[in-house]
Design a protein around this motif. Structure first.
Motif, PDB file in Angstrom:
ATOM      1  N   GLY A 126     -33.379 -37.794   8.771  1.00 40.76           N
ATOM      2  CA  GLY A 126     -32.831 -36.900   9.774  1.00 40.76           C
ATOM      3  C   GLY A 126     -32.154 -37.610  10.932  1.00 40.76           C
ATOM      4  O   GLY A 126     -31.781 -36.975  11.923  1.00 40.76           O
ATOM      5  N   ALA A 127     -31.978 -38.926  10.823  1.00 44.98           N
ATOM      6  CA  ALA A 127     -31.346 -39.723  11.879  1.00 44.98           C
ATOM      7  C   ALA A 127     -32.019 -39.498  13.232  1.00 44.98           C
ATOM      8  O   ALA A 127     -31.365 -39.490  14.272  1.00 44.98           O
ATOM      9  N   SER A 128     -33.332 -39.326  13.221  1.00 41.19           N
ATOM     10  CA  SER A 128     -34.053 -39.145  14.473  1.00 41.19           C
ATOM     11  C   SER A 128     -35.450 -39.738  14.346  1.00 41.19           C
ATOM     12  O   SER A 128     -35.998 -39.835  13.242  1.00 41.19           O
ATOM     13  N   TYR A 129     -36.004 -40.129  15.483  1.00 40.89           N
ATOM     14  CA  TYR A 129     -37.356 -40.675  15.514  1.00 40.89           C
ATOM     15  C   TYR A 129     -37.883 -40.545  16.933  1.00 40.89           C
ATOM     16  O   TYR A 129     -37.122 -40.380  17.891  1.00 40.89           O
TER      17      TYR A 129
ATOM     18  N   LEU B 274     -30.065 -40.763  16.256  1.00 41.92           N
ATOM     19  CA  LEU B 274     -29.200 -41.831  15.771  1.00 41.92           C
ATOM     20  C   LEU B 274     -27.934 -41.258  15.141  1.00 41.92           C
ATOM     21  O   LEU B 274     -27.918 -40.099  14.709  1.00 41.92           O
ATOM     22  N   PRO B 275     -26.876 -42.058  15.056  1.00 43.73           N
ATOM     23  CA  PRO B 275     -25.683 -41.602  14.342  1.00 43.73           C
ATOM     24  C   PRO B 275     -25.984 -41.415  12.860  1.00 43.73           C
ATOM     25  O   PRO B 275     -26.673 -42.240  12.243  1.00 43.73           O
ATOM     26  N   VAL B 276     -25.496 -40.333  12.284  1.00 44.93           N
ATOM     27  CA  VAL B 276     -25.642 -40.086  10.848  1.00 44.93           C
ATOM     28  C   VAL B 276     -24.523 -40.824  10.135  1.00 44.93           C
ATOM     29  O   VAL B 276     -23.343 -40.553  10.360  1.00 44.93           O
TER      30      VAL B 276
ATOM     31  N   ALA C 138     -24.465 -37.151   2.970  1.00 43.30           N
ATOM     32  CA  ALA C 138     -25.126 -36.451   1.872  1.00 43.30           C
ATOM     33  C   ALA C 138     -26.598 -36.187   2.144  1.00 43.30           C
ATOM     34  O   ALA C 138     -27.152 -35.191   1.681  1.00 43.30           O
ATOM     35  N   THR C 139     -27.239 -37.066   2.907  1.00 44.94           N
ATOM     36  CA  THR C 139     -28.669 -36.914   3.173  1.00 44.94           C
ATOM     37  C   THR C 139     -28.973 -36.629   4.630  1.00 44.94           C
ATOM     38  O   THR C 139     -30.112 -36.294   4.969  1.00 44.94           O
ATOM     39  N   GLY C 140     -27.982 -36.777   5.517  1.00 43.12           N
ATOM     40  CA  GLY C 140     -28.218 -36.603   6.941  1.00 43.12           C
ATOM     41  C   GLY C 140     -29.035 -37.719   7.552  1.00 43.12           C
ATOM     42  O   GLY C 140     -29.595 -37.563   8.643  1.00 43.12           O
ATOM     43  N   ALA C 141     -29.089 -38.869   6.875  1.00 39.23           N
ATOM     44  CA  ALA C 141     -29.908 -39.986   7.324  1.00 39.23           C
ATOM     45  C   ALA C 141     -29.091 -41.007   8.104  1.00 39.23           C
ATOM     46  O   ALA C 141     -27.861 -41.051   8.020  1.00 39.23           O
TER      47      ALA C 141
ATOM     48  N   SER D  10     -28.179 -48.098  23.230  1.00 47.87           N
ATOM     49  CA  SER D  10     -27.367 -46.900  23.036  1.00 47.87           C
ATOM     50  C   SER D  10     -28.263 -45.694  23.162  1.00 47.87           C
ATOM     51  O   SER D  10     -29.488 -45.807  23.292  1.00 47.87           O
ATOM     52  N   GLU D  11     -27.676 -44.514  23.125  1.00 47.34           N
ATOM     53  CA  GLU D  11     -28.477 -43.296  23.262  1.00 47.34           C
ATOM     54  C   GLU D  11     -29.510 -43.202  22.156  1.00 47.34           C
ATOM     55  O   GLU D  11     -30.666 -42.848  22.380  1.00 47.34           O
ATOM     56  N   GLY D  12     -29.116 -43.547  20.921  1.00 47.94           N
ATOM     57  CA  GLY D  12     -30.042 -43.441  19.807  1.00 47.94           C
ATOM     58  C   GLY D  12     -31.018 -44.590  19.709  1.00 47.94           C
ATOM     59  O   GLY D  12     -32.121 -44.437  19.189  1.00 47.94           O
ATOM     60  N   TYR D  13     -30.612 -45.753  20.234  1.00 46.67           N
ATOM     61  CA  TYR D  13     -31.488 -46.933  20.205  1.00 46.67           C
ATOM     62  C   TYR D  13     -31.358 -47.637  21.554  1.00 46.67           C
ATOM     63  O   TYR D  13     -30.586 -48.600  21.707  1.00 46.67           O
ATOM     64  N   PRO D  14     -32.082 -47.158  22.569  1.00 41.26           N
ATOM     65  CA  PRO D  14     -31.928 -47.680  23.932  1.00 41.26           C
ATOM     66  C   PRO D  14     -32.722 -48.963  24.178  1.00 41.26           C
ATOM     67  O   PRO D  14     -33.499 -49.069  25.120  1.00 41.26           O
TER      68      PRO D  14
END
Length: 427
Positions: free
Chosen positions: A60-63, A72-74, A78-81, A111-115
């Protein structure tokens, strides 16, 4: 893929080409034979990539980490990962280069997804004794603690030749074979929660890691660990090892309440970013597609001493594990003809492991040595089975969410991991 922005090293009959974008291993050959599938022939398949700050997929590109949810950026629609980390797009600079060795360094910006700002050091070396030895080092440097003179200090470092005394080594001697460092323990196998392997039912394009695949550190007197190459009495490279000094194996404290930065107003979001977590979540891996001089996989055998494999869904979420069996038992080096594999394996020898791709008709062997607790194997359907990906990984798929074998980097503490590849010819 920019193959022109690269460096080459040669020694002991080996030649390697390395990209300055993410340190991707573009080519590796011994004499006239290719040992990995050239990256230029595998567009979008992460061939030869260095995978950090996580390998494989994040569902889900998130944690959530330290009570904060990160998006996180997808990069796999196909999987949204979120697949294979962020390093592949990070520019690196040459800190030092000799004929047979290159040391690269760079900065993975927060970054926003990995600060979490990470200092990166990457070394490649080739020699007759070692083959190719690759080492990745990373350490967490929160922006408020980052040294603005880092680049100048790092660029000024010049190695003074090969190290021989394991007690008198500096970061210039980065390599993939120091047997004095602690290693992560391989995960203990668990009981099989289901009889059906969901990976086996999935199409290769939606399997666990690869079918959907699209430098030297600051010279600081306090750097740890110090590194060098290690060659055993039999002439083989000692397994590459990794350590995180002073970090609790269970990581940092987390808050039971979860906060999404996207849901905060600008002032709250800025405050959340300003309060840097005490540790950074981290995982790493490498993604070479092994080939025995370009021989068809149907003529090759793969030997891997793993006893347990994961069962996953296409998006990278883990549903269980089971003992290897049938087509997925590689312990005795079965022929790869008719086998379709895209799975994460574990329960490997703690002292390090060896994977061998053997071309039966010629006896030519491509050997990888590593000591990571995980390895992903993918038989390369996406690239028409031109090679088999054997990917050492410090953690399993979706580790940013599960926390299994996830590394928690403390500010200023180096983490190191590596591997080696060599050619063996039967005379």
């Amino acid at each position: 893929m920019d193959t022109t922005n690269s460096v080459s090293i040669t020694g002991g009959g080996y030649t390697a080409q390395i990209s300055l974008l993410g340190g991707q291993l573009l080519n590796l050959s011994h004499l006239e034979d290719e040992l990995i599938v050239p990256a230029a022939q595998t567009e979008g398949a992460f061939a030869g990539a260095v995978l950090a700050p996580w390998p494989n997929r994040t569902k889900g590109a998130s944690y959530t980490y330290a009570g904060v949810e990160h998006l996180l950026p997808v990069n796999e629609e196909a999987t949204g990962a979120a697949l294979h980390g962020l390093l592949i797009d990070t520019p690196l600079r040459v800190v030092s280069q000799k004929e047979s060795e290159v040391q690269l360094a760079g900065w993975l910006e927060s970054s926003e997804g990995y600060p979490f700002g990470l200092e990166i050091a990457l070394t490649y070396r080739v020699s007759a004794d070692l083959g190719l030895a690759a080492t990745l080092m990373a350490r967490y440097q929160p922006e408020e603690l980052a040294d603005p003179s880092l680049e100048e200090d790092t660029d000024a470092a010049e190695p003074e030749g090969e190290a021989t005394d394991p007690n008198d080594r500096g970061v210039d001697e980065l390599d993939a074979g120091d047997a004095d460092l602690e290693t992560s323990d391989a995960a203990e196998p668990e009981a099989d929660p289901a009889d059906t392997d969901q990976n086996e039912a999935a199409q290769p394009e939606a399997e666990d890691s690869d079918n959907g695949d699209q430098g030297a550190a600051e010279e600081d007197a306090t750097l740890e660990p110090e590194l060098t190459a290690s060659v055993g009495e039999d002439g083989e490279t000692a397994p590459a090892e990794a350590t995180v000094a002073g970090v609790d194996a269970h990581g940092s404290e987390t808050d039971e309440s979860e906060t999404r930065l996207a849901d905060l107003d600008p002032e709250e979001a800025a405050s959340a970013h300003a309060a840097a977590p005490r540790t950074a979540p981290f995982g790493a891996g490498f993604h070479p597609y092994l080939t025995a001089g370009g021989a068809p996989l149907k003529e090759c055998r793969l030997r891997l001493p793993a006893r347990t494999m994961l069962k996953t869904k296409a998006d990278g979420s883990v549903t269980g594990r089971k003992s290897v069996s049938a087509d997925f038992d590689l312990t005795n080096g079965p022929l790869l003809a008719g086998r379709r594999i895209d799975h994460a394996f574990t329960d490997l020898p703690e002292e390090g492991w060896t994977a061998e791709l053997v071309h039966g008709p010629s006896g030519f062997v491509v050997r990888m040595i590593a000591d990571t607790p995980w390895v992903q194997v993918y038989t390369g359907e996406r690239i028409d089975r031109a090679g088999v990906a054997v990917e050492p990984m410090t953690c399993p798929p979706n580790a940013l969410n599960s926390g299994e074998d996830l590394i928690h980097l403390e500010p200023g503490t180096w983490f190191r991991v590596g591997y080696s590849i060599e050619a063996i010819r039967m005379d």
